[in-house]
Design a protein around this motif. Sequence first.
Motif, PDB file in Angstrom:
ATOM      1  N   GLY A  19      50.439  45.132  44.613  1.00 56.82           N
ATOM      2  CA  GLY A  19      49.642  44.881  43.411  1.00 56.82           C
ATOM      3  C   GLY A  19      49.570  43.405  43.086  1.00 56.82           C
ATOM      4  O   GLY A  19      49.957  42.548  43.879  1.00 56.82           O
ATOM      5  N   VAL A  20      49.024  43.082  41.894  1.00 50.72           N
ATOM      6  CA  VAL A  20      48.866  41.707  41.415  1.00 50.72           C
ATOM      7  C   VAL A  20      49.971  41.422  40.422  1.00 50.72           C
ATOM      8  O   VAL A  20      50.186  42.181  39.469  1.00 50.72           O
ATOM      9  CB  VAL A  20      47.486  41.501  40.749  1.00 50.72           C
ATOM     10  CG1 VAL A  20      47.344  40.071  40.241  1.00 50.72           C
ATOM     11  CG2 VAL A  20      46.377  41.803  41.739  1.00 50.72           C
ATOM     12  N   THR A  21      50.582  40.323  40.632  1.00 52.24           N
ATOM     13  CA  THR A  21      51.653  39.965  39.712  1.00 52.24           C
ATOM     14  C   THR A  21      51.068  39.390  38.424  1.00 52.24           C
ATOM     15  O   THR A  21      49.882  39.020  38.342  1.00 52.24           O
ATOM     16  CB  THR A  21      52.579  38.916  40.349  1.00 52.24           C
ATOM     17  OG1 THR A  21      51.833  37.713  40.548  1.00 52.24           O
ATOM     18  CG2 THR A  21      53.131  39.419  41.674  1.00 52.24           C
ATOM     19  N   LEU A  22      51.881  39.293  37.416  1.00 51.08           N
ATOM     20  CA  LEU A  22      51.442  38.766  36.121  1.00 51.08           C
ATOM     21  C   LEU A  22      51.006  37.312  36.244  1.00 51.08           C
ATOM     22  O   LEU A  22      50.013  36.893  35.628  1.00 51.08           O
ATOM     23  CB  LEU A  22      52.594  38.892  35.109  1.00 51.08           C
ATOM     24  CG  LEU A  22      52.300  38.352  33.705  1.00 51.08           C
ATOM     25  CD1 LEU A  22      51.124  39.098  33.087  1.00 51.08           C
ATOM     26  CD2 LEU A  22      53.542  38.471  32.826  1.00 51.08           C
ATOM     27  N   ILE A  23      51.704  36.556  37.046  1.00 52.43           N
ATOM     28  CA  ILE A  23      51.351  35.138  37.229  1.00 52.43           C
ATOM     29  C   ILE A  23      49.985  35.005  37.874  1.00 52.43           C
ATOM     30  O   ILE A  23      49.145  34.186  37.476  1.00 52.43           O
ATOM     31  CB  ILE A  23      52.432  34.434  38.076  1.00 52.43           C
ATOM     32  CG1 ILE A  23      53.763  34.409  37.309  1.00 52.43           C
ATOM     33  CG2 ILE A  23      51.987  33.026  38.437  1.00 52.43           C
ATOM     34  CD1 ILE A  23      54.898  33.801  38.100  1.00 52.43           C
ATOM     35  N   GLU A  24      49.733  35.833  38.905  1.00 47.08           N
ATOM     36  CA  GLU A  24      48.421  35.788  39.563  1.00 47.08           C
ATOM     37  C   GLU A  24      47.297  36.149  38.589  1.00 47.08           C
ATOM     38  O   GLU A  24      46.217  35.554  38.601  1.00 47.08           O
ATOM     39  CB  GLU A  24      48.412  36.740  40.762  1.00 47.08           C
ATOM     40  CG  GLU A  24      49.317  36.308  41.901  1.00 47.08           C
ATOM     41  CD  GLU A  24      49.406  37.346  43.002  1.00 47.08           C
ATOM     42  OE1 GLU A  24      49.551  36.969  44.177  1.00 47.08           O
ATOM     43  OE2 GLU A  24      49.296  38.547  42.685  1.00 47.08           O
ATOM     44  N   MET A  25      47.540  37.140  37.760  1.00 48.85           N
ATOM     45  CA  MET A  25      46.523  37.545  36.787  1.00 48.85           C
ATOM     46  C   MET A  25      46.238  36.433  35.788  1.00 48.85           C
ATOM     47  O   MET A  25      45.063  36.156  35.430  1.00 48.85           O
ATOM     48  CB  MET A  25      46.985  38.795  36.046  1.00 48.85           C
ATOM     49  CG  MET A  25      45.965  39.347  35.052  1.00 48.85           C
ATOM     50  SD  MET A  25      46.527  40.843  34.262  1.00 48.85           S
ATOM     51  CE  MET A  25      46.560  41.949  35.676  1.00 48.85           C
ATOM     52  N   MET A  26      47.261  35.736  35.303  1.00 49.09           N
ATOM     53  CA  MET A  26      47.081  34.659  34.350  1.00 49.09           C
ATOM     54  C   MET A  26      46.309  33.489  34.978  1.00 49.09           C
ATOM     55  O   MET A  26      45.435  32.876  34.345  1.00 49.09           O
ATOM     56  CB  MET A  26      48.436  34.179  33.839  1.00 49.09           C
ATOM     57  CG  MET A  26      49.159  35.218  32.973  1.00 49.09           C
ATOM     58  SD  MET A  26      50.753  34.643  32.389  1.00 49.09           S
ATOM     59  CE  MET A  26      50.245  33.297  31.348  1.00 49.09           C
ATOM     60  N   VAL A  27      46.626  33.186  36.239  1.00 47.65           N
ATOM     61  CA  VAL A  27      45.900  32.125  36.935  1.00 47.65           C
ATOM     62  C   VAL A  27      44.422  32.474  37.062  1.00 47.65           C
ATOM     63  O   VAL A  27      43.521  31.644  36.843  1.00 47.65           O
ATOM     64  CB  VAL A  27      46.515  31.860  38.316  1.00 47.65           C
ATOM     65  CG1 VAL A  27      45.632  30.929  39.137  1.00 47.65           C
ATOM     66  CG2 VAL A  27      47.910  31.271  38.180  1.00 47.65           C
ATOM     67  N   ALA A  28      44.126  33.732  37.414  1.00 44.10           N
ATOM     68  CA  ALA A  28      42.729  34.176  37.545  1.00 44.10           C
ATOM     69  C   ALA A  28      41.991  34.078  36.217  1.00 44.10           C
ATOM     70  O   ALA A  28      40.823  33.666  36.158  1.00 44.10           O
ATOM     71  CB  ALA A  28      42.683  35.604  38.080  1.00 44.10           C
ATOM     72  N   LEU A  29      42.667  34.472  35.119  1.00 43.05           N
ATOM     73  CA  LEU A  29      42.039  34.387  33.800  1.00 43.05           C
ATOM     74  C   LEU A  29      41.730  32.935  33.425  1.00 43.05           C
ATOM     75  O   LEU A  29      40.658  32.628  32.882  1.00 43.05           O
ATOM     76  CB  LEU A  29      42.946  35.011  32.742  1.00 43.05           C
ATOM     77  CG  LEU A  29      43.050  36.539  32.758  1.00 43.05           C
ATOM     78  CD1 LEU A  29      44.092  37.023  31.756  1.00 43.05           C
ATOM     79  CD2 LEU A  29      41.684  37.150  32.429  1.00 43.05           C
ATOM     80  N   VAL A  30      42.659  32.041  33.717  1.00 43.64           N
ATOM     81  CA  VAL A  30      42.440  30.629  33.403  1.00 43.64           C
ATOM     82  C   VAL A  30      41.250  30.082  34.190  1.00 43.64           C
ATOM     83  O   VAL A  30      40.392  29.378  33.653  1.00 43.64           O
ATOM     84  CB  VAL A  30      43.713  29.809  33.705  1.00 43.64           C
ATOM     85  CG1 VAL A  30      43.417  28.314  33.619  1.00 43.64           C
ATOM     86  CG2 VAL A  30      44.825  30.182  32.725  1.00 43.64           C
ATOM     87  N   ILE A  31      41.183  30.408  35.480  1.00 42.56           N
ATOM     88  CA  ILE A  31      40.059  29.957  36.303  1.00 42.56           C
ATOM     89  C   ILE A  31      38.740  30.502  35.757  1.00 42.56           C
ATOM     90  O   ILE A  31      37.728  29.790  35.658  1.00 42.56           O
ATOM     91  CB  ILE A  31      40.268  30.368  37.770  1.00 42.56           C
ATOM     92  CG1 ILE A  31      41.478  29.624  38.358  1.00 42.56           C
ATOM     93  CG2 ILE A  31      39.020  30.087  38.597  1.00 42.56           C
ATOM     94  CD1 ILE A  31      41.866  30.082  39.749  1.00 42.56           C
ATOM     95  N   GLY A  32      38.731  31.787  35.391  1.00 39.91           N
ATOM     96  CA  GLY A  32      37.517  32.395  34.847  1.00 39.91           C
ATOM     97  C   GLY A  32      37.082  31.745  33.547  1.00 39.91           C
ATOM     98  O   GLY A  32      35.892  31.509  33.313  1.00 39.91           O
ATOM     99  N   LEU A  33      38.054  31.421  32.669  1.00 44.75           N
ATOM    100  CA  LEU A  33      37.727  30.767  31.402  1.00 44.75           C
ATOM    101  C   LEU A  33      37.164  29.373  31.628  1.00 44.75           C
ATOM    102  O   LEU A  33      36.218  28.958  30.950  1.00 44.75           O
ATOM    103  CB  LEU A  33      38.977  30.698  30.519  1.00 44.75           C
ATOM    104  CG  LEU A  33      39.456  32.028  29.919  1.00 44.75           C
ATOM    105  CD1 LEU A  33      40.793  31.847  29.200  1.00 44.75           C
ATOM    106  CD2 LEU A  33      38.408  32.570  28.943  1.00 44.75           C
TER     107      LEU A  33
END
Length: 388
Positions: A19-33
């Motif tokens: 799965g996706v770790t919490l850190i990976e998800m936060m990085v993706a959200l920051v890039i998207g923002l």
Amino acid sequence: MRKLSKNNMPPTHVMLQRGVTLIEMMVALVIGLVVSLAIFSVISVSEARKRNTTGANDMNQNGAYALYQLDQAVRSAGTGFSQQYTLTFGCAINAMNGGKAVIPPAALPSPFDSLKANIGGAFRMAPAIIWQDPNGKLSDLLIVMSGSAGYGEMPIESTSVPSTSPAQLHLLNTLSFSAGQKLLVAERPGAGSLPACLVESVDASYAGPASTGVLPLGGAFYTVGTNKTLGSYSSDSVALNLGFSPSFNLFGVGANNTLVGYDLLNGSAGTDLIGDGVIEMHAIYGVDTANNGTITWTEPTGSYAASALLDGSVNSGKLIASIKAIRIGIITRSEVEDKNTVSGTTLPPMFAGTAASYTRSLSAAEQKFRYRVLDATIPLRNSLTLDN
């Protein structure tokens, strides 16, 4: 062979899970923002530039169209009565429409509501007259009059006193008139001032020229106060053909930054929109008193103030005849307010190079809009050949 015991067999019920770790998800959200913010910033800048460009284009188009409308009216001013200016320039106009007096009007809509009082209470025949606010706080107002007959402007002499029952003019001939046309009945002036003149229409029953020279008139006549009625004109009176649709118009800047007009002859209740985005209008006269082709730009003050030109005297009629051009300046403004200051404290001068040069100052709030100063010289082609 070695047999695997039951306990040594690999488990068949266990599945690998990822799965996706919490850190990976936060990085993706920051890039998207960050990407969304960049896209929004580009769209915002693009829309602001589009709005400014559209506003500037609209402002330029509104100004050009407003000047075009004024040019069309002023250029034709005086058609039908200028060549006989000694009979017409300065005569007080009496006219009725639908059974009520329209000239002089009982009341006028804004911004013309105080004009009648400021010019002495009477509207008089003249190609173009400028009214200037003596306090310098308001835009100028224009009075522009013209006929539409297209004939040689020759006055038709009367052979006897007009009759009132039935309403008829007795003329040398009626060749230039048709049913439904408007005409101007004028009396020959005395030494000091011009008698009042009358605008009327040819009756619908008129079938064409007759050997008797009788011209039947339709509509009601002005009979209030001391103004001239049909029966008070003498055998020295004349008739001038004004055509089917003469224009006796007022122009000024009204509410909501609009250039508006008002048709005196139709006596409409409200004003007509001429152009949007116009915040100010001023005008000056091009005067040729020596009749030698040299124009002097003159403000509508002193002897050229509206009230002075429209006092009905013979001398004022000569001054009106010396006006050969009108120079009109308008200021247009963009509709949308900018967040930042985009204009200076003063606008470019209007009528630059003349003694009537005018500069508009801007407040801090007004400096957040964009402006254009437009200036046009319009010849009075019907007055250019007058020997004043």
